[in-house]
Motif scaffolding. Structure first.
Motif, PDB file in Angstrom:
ATOM      1  N   GLU A   1      50.752  71.561  57.172  1.00 54.38           N
ATOM      2  CA  GLU A   1      49.875  72.665  56.775  1.00 54.38           C
ATOM      3  C   GLU A   1      50.436  73.273  55.493  1.00 54.38           C
ATOM      4  O   GLU A   1      51.622  73.624  55.423  1.00 54.38           O
ATOM      5  CB  GLU A   1      49.809  73.712  57.885  1.00 54.38           C
ATOM      6  N   LEU A   2      49.588  73.376  54.467  1.00 59.01           N
ATOM      7  CA  LEU A   2      50.035  73.848  53.166  1.00 59.01           C
ATOM      8  C   LEU A   2      49.876  75.354  53.051  1.00 59.01           C
ATOM      9  O   LEU A   2      48.929  75.950  53.580  1.00 59.01           O
ATOM     10  CB  LEU A   2      49.243  73.159  52.056  1.00 59.01           C
ATOM     11  N   ARG A   3      50.820  75.944  52.323  1.00 57.15           N
ATOM     12  CA  ARG A   3      50.726  77.367  52.042  1.00 57.15           C
ATOM     13  C   ARG A   3      49.854  77.626  50.813  1.00 57.15           C
ATOM     14  O   ARG A   3      49.094  78.591  50.756  1.00 57.15           O
ATOM     15  CB  ARG A   3      52.119  77.952  51.827  1.00 57.15           C
ATOM     16  N   ASP A   4      49.958  76.730  49.811  1.00 55.79           N
ATOM     17  CA  ASP A   4      49.161  76.867  48.601  1.00 55.79           C
ATOM     18  C   ASP A   4      49.109  75.524  47.889  1.00 55.79           C
ATOM     19  O   ASP A   4      49.759  74.564  48.286  1.00 55.79           O
ATOM     20  CB  ASP A   4      49.741  77.947  47.673  1.00 55.79           C
ATOM     21  N   GLY A   5      48.299  75.455  46.835  1.00 55.69           N
ATOM     22  CA  GLY A   5      48.196  74.252  46.016  1.00 55.69           C
ATOM     23  C   GLY A   5      46.840  73.583  46.085  1.00 55.69           C
ATOM     24  O   GLY A   5      46.391  72.987  45.109  1.00 55.69           O
ATOM     25  N   LEU A   6      46.156  73.653  47.225  1.00 56.27           N
ATOM     26  CA  LEU A   6      44.847  73.027  47.389  1.00 56.27           C
ATOM     27  C   LEU A   6      43.856  74.027  47.982  1.00 56.27           C
ATOM     28  O   LEU A   6      44.253  74.987  48.647  1.00 56.27           O
ATOM     29  CB  LEU A   6      44.937  71.793  48.299  1.00 56.27           C
ATOM     30  N   ARG A   7      42.573  73.763  47.736  1.00 55.03           N
ATOM     31  CA  ARG A   7      41.521  74.637  48.265  1.00 55.03           C
ATOM     32  C   ARG A   7      40.798  73.994  49.433  1.00 55.03           C
ATOM     33  O   ARG A   7      40.069  74.670  50.151  1.00 55.03           O
ATOM     34  CB  ARG A   7      40.503  74.963  47.163  1.00 55.03           C
ATOM     35  N   GLY A   8      40.956  72.688  49.604  1.00 58.17           N
ATOM     36  CA  GLY A   8      40.254  71.974  50.658  1.00 58.17           C
ATOM     37  C   GLY A   8      39.131  71.136  50.090  1.00 58.17           C
ATOM     38  O   GLY A   8      38.414  71.559  49.178  1.00 58.17           O
ATOM     39  N   GLY A   9      38.971  69.937  50.625  1.00 61.40           N
ATOM     40  CA  GLY A   9      37.927  69.040  50.154  1.00 61.40           C
ATOM     41  C   GLY A   9      38.389  68.072  49.088  1.00 61.40           C
ATOM     42  O   GLY A   9      37.625  67.171  48.704  1.00 61.40           O
ATOM     43  N   GLU A  10      39.601  68.222  48.542  1.00 63.78           N
ATOM     44  CA  GLU A  10      40.085  67.308  47.522  1.00 63.78           C
ATOM     45  C   GLU A  10      40.351  65.921  48.122  1.00 63.78           C
ATOM     46  O   GLU A  10      40.723  65.792  49.284  1.00 63.78           O
ATOM     47  CB  GLU A  10      41.379  67.834  46.885  1.00 63.78           C
ATOM     48  N   THR A  11      40.147  64.900  47.274  1.00 63.40           N
ATOM     49  CA  THR A  11      40.464  63.528  47.674  1.00 63.40           C
ATOM     50  C   THR A  11      41.912  63.249  47.332  1.00 63.40           C
ATOM     51  O   THR A  11      42.325  63.371  46.171  1.00 63.40           O
ATOM     52  CB  THR A  11      39.536  62.530  46.961  1.00 63.40           C
ATOM     53  N   LEU A  12      42.701  62.845  48.308  1.00 64.64           N
ATOM     54  CA  LEU A  12      44.137  62.651  48.134  1.00 64.64           C
ATOM     55  C   LEU A  12      44.483  61.178  48.269  1.00 64.64           C
ATOM     56  O   LEU A  12      43.868  60.454  49.067  1.00 64.64           O
ATOM     57  CB  LEU A  12      44.916  63.456  49.171  1.00 64.64           C
ATOM     58  N   VAL A  13      45.475  60.740  47.511  1.00 70.98           N
ATOM     59  CA  VAL A  13      45.951  59.363  47.563  1.00 70.98           C
ATOM     60  C   VAL A  13      47.004  59.269  48.664  1.00 70.98           C
ATOM     61  O   VAL A  13      47.951  60.063  48.711  1.00 70.98           O
ATOM     62  CB  VAL A  13      46.544  58.934  46.214  1.00 70.98           C
ATOM     63  N   LEU A  14      46.852  58.291  49.538  1.00 76.87           N
ATOM     64  CA  LEU A  14      47.825  58.050  50.594  1.00 76.87           C
ATOM     65  C   LEU A  14      48.877  57.069  50.103  1.00 76.87           C
ATOM     66  O   LEU A  14      48.548  56.035  49.515  1.00 76.87           O
ATOM     67  CB  LEU A  14      47.131  57.488  51.840  1.00 76.87           C
ATOM     68  N   SER A  15      50.141  57.405  50.321  1.00 73.09           N
ATOM     69  CA  SER A  15      51.274  56.575  49.885  1.00 73.09           C
ATOM     70  C   SER A  15      51.106  56.165  48.424  1.00 73.09           C
ATOM     71  O   SER A  15      50.960  54.978  48.100  1.00 73.09           O
ATOM     72  CB  SER A  15      51.408  55.332  50.772  1.00 73.09           C
ATOM     73  N   PRO A  16      51.115  57.103  47.485  1.00 67.17           N
ATOM     74  CA  PRO A  16      50.898  56.769  46.071  1.00 67.17           C
ATOM     75  C   PRO A  16      51.957  55.790  45.564  1.00 67.17           C
ATOM     76  O   PRO A  16      53.136  55.910  45.915  1.00 67.17           O
ATOM     77  CB  PRO A  16      51.020  58.130  45.362  1.00 67.17           C
ATOM     78  N   PRO A  17      51.577  54.799  44.750  1.00 64.99           N
ATOM     79  CA  PRO A  17      52.567  53.881  44.158  1.00 64.99           C
ATOM     80  C   PRO A  17      53.567  54.639  43.302  1.00 64.99           C
ATOM     81  O   PRO A  17      53.261  55.692  42.733  1.00 64.99           O
ATOM     82  CB  PRO A  17      51.712  52.927  43.318  1.00 64.99           C
ATOM     83  N   ALA A  18      54.764  54.077  43.208  1.00 62.94           N
ATOM     84  CA  ALA A  18      55.821  54.752  42.460  1.00 62.94           C
ATOM     85  C   ALA A  18      55.487  54.864  40.981  1.00 62.94           C
ATOM     86  O   ALA A  18      55.932  55.799  40.301  1.00 62.94           O
ATOM     87  CB  ALA A  18      57.151  54.013  42.654  1.00 62.94           C
ATOM     88  N   ASP A  19      54.710  53.923  40.441  1.00 67.73           N
ATOM     89  CA  ASP A  19      54.399  53.950  39.012  1.00 67.73           C
ATOM     90  C   ASP A  19      53.085  54.664  38.715  1.00 67.73           C
ATOM     91  O   ASP A  19      52.585  54.603  37.585  1.00 67.73           O
ATOM     92  CB  ASP A  19      54.348  52.518  38.455  1.00 67.73           C
ATOM     93  N   LEU A  20      52.496  55.303  39.713  1.00 65.91           N
ATOM     94  CA  LEU A  20      51.246  56.020  39.489  1.00 65.91           C
ATOM     95  C   LEU A  20      51.532  57.263  38.659  1.00 65.91           C
ATOM     96  O   LEU A  20      52.353  58.109  39.038  1.00 65.91           O
ATOM     97  CB  LEU A  20      50.599  56.403  40.819  1.00 65.91           C
ATOM     98  N   ALA A  21      50.866  57.380  37.503  1.00 68.19           N
ATOM     99  CA  ALA A  21      51.121  58.479  36.577  1.00 68.19           C
ATOM    100  C   ALA A  21      49.948  59.449  36.569  1.00 68.19           C
ATOM    101  O   ALA A  21      48.808  59.089  36.884  1.00 68.19           O
ATOM    102  CB  ALA A  21      51.381  57.938  35.171  1.00 68.19           C
ATOM    103  N   ASP A  22      50.257  60.673  36.185  1.00 66.22           N
ATOM    104  CA  ASP A  22      49.212  61.684  36.068  1.00 66.22           C
ATOM    105  C   ASP A  22      48.251  61.272  34.949  1.00 66.22           C
ATOM    106  O   ASP A  22      48.672  60.937  33.839  1.00 66.22           O
ATOM    107  CB  ASP A  22      49.840  63.047  35.758  1.00 66.22           C
ATOM    108  N   GLY A  23      46.953  61.278  35.220  1.00 66.06           N
ATOM    109  CA  GLY A  23      45.954  60.879  34.257  1.00 66.06           C
ATOM    110  C   GLY A  23      45.575  59.416  34.343  1.00 66.06           C
ATOM    111  O   GLY A  23      44.654  58.975  33.641  1.00 66.06           O
ATOM    112  N   GLY A  24      46.259  58.645  35.179  1.00 66.80           N
ATOM    113  CA  GLY A  24      45.932  57.243  35.317  1.00 66.80           C
ATOM    114  C   GLY A  24      44.673  57.032  36.143  1.00 66.80           C
ATOM    115  O   GLY A  24      44.173  57.929  36.825  1.00 66.80           O
TER     116      GLY A  24
END
Length: 422
Positions: free
Chosen positions: A378-401
Motif C-alpha cells: 500500500e503506497l503512501r504517495d506517488g500514484l493516484r490510481g488507475g496507472e498502468t504499471l510494468v511488472l518486473s521491469p527489465p534492468a535496462d529499461l530507461a525513462d522515456g523508452g
C-alpha cells in the motif's frame, strides 16, 4: 631449329603471386563488409528494439485491511476459592475438569465449634429479646404509676386548697408525681439499652450464620474446575488467603483473547469491530469474535495497544491459554493505492515504479510504501490510481523508452473478469 623463345621467368612468378593476393584482398574486403553490415544491422536493431513487458493497473481500494496478529486465549473469569470457615473437609464433590453451575456445592466443611458458637449466640439473642420485653413492661408500669401519681397529686392539691387536706400531703403527692415521671425516662432508657444489646447480639448471630454458610463452598459462576488442592479430612483455616486455594474455577463459555495491535492498525480499532480467530491446531475452523475492550493508549515501548477480543465458546472447543491468530478487518481512514511487489523497483534512484503512458512510453515515478502485505504494498504517495504499471521491469529499461504491452493469457483475462464481477 625453333626460333620462338620462352617468356621470362619473372613475369610468370608475378602472375602467380598477384592473382592470389588480389583474391585474398577481395575476400577480406567482402568479409569486412559483411561484418560491418551485420554490426550496423545489430546496432540498428538494438536501437529499434521495443521490449515486451507484462503490466498491471494500480488499484485504488477502500475496503477494510485484513490484519492478522498473534494472541493468547484467557478465561473470561477466573476465581481462586479459599476457606472462610475453620474446620475439616467433610465432603468434596468435584475434581479437576468438573463442569459446574453457579451455586453448585463444591465442598462441605465440618465445623462443630462454630455450630456451638452459633447456638450460644442464638440463646443470648433470646435473653436480650426477653430483656427488651422486660424493659417495655417496666415502661408500661412506670407510665401507670405516673398516671396514678398525677391523679393523686390533683386530688391532694384540690383538697388542700379547700382546707380538707394538709399542705404536707399535697406536697408529698407532687413529689411522688415527679419521681414517677423520672421513672418513665429511666424505663425508656432501659428500653434503649436493651434494644442496643439486642442489635449487637443479632449482629453476632448474623456473623456466625454467615460463617456457617461458608461451611458450604459453592461455585461463584458457571465454569470448569481447573485446580483442586484439598482432600476429605484436610484441616482448613479461616481466612488463610495467603495459602493455597481450595479450588480454581474458570469460566470458558466466553474467552478473552489478548492482542497487541501496532500503531498502523490501532487507529481503526474500536469496540464491536468484528474479528476472526483461528487455532493452528484446528485447521479449517474459524471462530467469529468481536473487540470487547481496548486500552485506548499505546504502550510507549512497543507502540502497540492492548486489545481484548471476546470469543463465544459454548462447546468448549477452545481452551484458555492457547496461542491463536486473530484477523481484524480494520476500516481504512481514506482510499489507498495498492500495487504488486513485482512493480516496485529499488535502485540508486530510490523506490520507484515504471508507468506506461498511452503512447507506450515508460515513465518512472517515485513512490513511498505505507505498509507491505507480502505480495502487494500500500503506497503512501506517488500514484493516484488507475496507472498502468510494468511488472518486473527489465534492468535496462530507461525513462522515456518504448515498450510493447504483452496481452495476458486468456485464462488470466477470464479470471480478471470474474474478479471484477465479484
Amino acid at each position: 631449329m625453333n626460333d620462338e623463345t620462352p617468356p621470362p621467368p619473372r613475369k610468370r612468378i608475378l602472375v602467380f603471386v598477384l592473382v592470389p593476393v588480389l583474391s585474398l584482398l577481395i575476400l577480406g574486403g567482402y568479409l569486412h563488409y559483411r561484418t560491418y553490415a551485420a554490426a550496423t544491422a545489430a546496432q540498428q536493431e538494438q536501437q529499434n528494439f521495443v521490449p515486451q513487458v507484462r503490466t498491471t493497473t494500480a488499484q485504488e481500494v477502500d475496503k477494510p485491511v485484513d490484519l492478522t496478529l498473534p494472541g493468547q486465549t484467557e478465561a473470561f473469569n477466573v476465581a481462586n476459592l479459599f476457606a472462610r470457615a475453620t474446620g475439616y473437609v467433610a465432603e468434596r464433590r468435584v475434581d479437576i475438569g468438573s463442569r459446574v453451575r453457579k451455586d453448585d456445592l463444591l465442598l462441605r466443611i465440618a465445623a462443630p465449634d462454630l455450630d456451638q458458637q452459633l447456638e450460644q449466640a442464638q440463646a443470648q439473642l433470646g435473653q436480650t429479646q426477653a430483656a427488651v420485653l422486660q424493659a417495655q413492661a417496666q415502661l408500661q408500669s412506670a407510665e401507670a404509676n405516673t398516671h396514678l401519681a398525677n391523679v393523686t397529686k390533683f386530688r391532694e392539691t384540690t383538697l388542700a386548697n379547700q382546707g380538707w387536706e394538709t399542705r404536707q400531703n399535697a406536697d408529698n403527692a407532687s413529689a411522688n408525681f415527679s419521681v414517677q415521671t423520672a421513672g418513665i425516662a429511666n424505663a425508656r432508657a432501659g428500653i434503649a439499652v436493651a434494644v442496643a444489646n439486642l442489635k449487637a447480639q443479632q449482629a453476632t448471630v448474623d456473623r456466625l450464620q454467615a460463617l456457617i454458610a461458608f461451611e458450604q463452598v459453592k461455585a461463584p459462576f458457571d465454569g470448569v474446575i481447573t485446580a483442586r488442592n484439598v482432600e476429605a479430612g484436610d484441616l482448613l483455616t479461616q481466612d488463610n488467603a495467603s495459602g493455597t486455594p481450595l479450588f480454581s474455577i474458570a469460566r470458558d463459555d466466553v474467552l478473552r483473547v489478548s492482542v497487541y495491535v501496532p500503531q498502523s492498525g490501532a487507529i481503526g480499532i474500536h469496540d464491536g469491530l468484528e474479528a476472526t480467530v483461528t487455532v493452528p491446531e484446528m485447521p479449517g475452523r474459524t471462530f467469529t469474535a468481536h473487540v470487547a475492550r481496548n486500552a485506548v493508549a499505546l504502550q510507549a515501548a512497543s507502540r502497540s495497544m492492548l486489545t481484548e477480543v471476546d470469543v463465544p465458546n459454548p462447546d468448549g472447543a477452545i481452551r484458555p491459554g492457547l496461542f491463536v491468530n486473530v484477523t481484524f478487518s480494520i476500516p481504512r481512514q481514506a482510499p489507498a493505492i495498492v500495487v504488486p511487489d513485482e512493480a516496485l523497483v529499488f535502485n540508486a534512484d530510490g523506490l520507484r515504479v515504471a508507468t506506461v503512458e498511452p503512447d507506450n512510453t515508460v515513465r518512472f515515478k517515485k513512490v513511498t510504501v505505507y505498509r507491505d502485505f507480502g505480495t502487494s504494498a500500500e503506497l503512501r504517495d506517488g500514484l493516484r490510481g488507475g496507472e498502468t504499471l510494468v511488472l518486473s521491469p527489465p534492468a535496462d529499461l530507461a525513462d522515456g523508452g518504448k515498450v510493447q504491452v504483452a496481452k495476458p493469457p486468456a485464462q488470466d483475462q477470464d479470471t480478471s473478469r470474474q474478479t471484477a464481477s465479484r
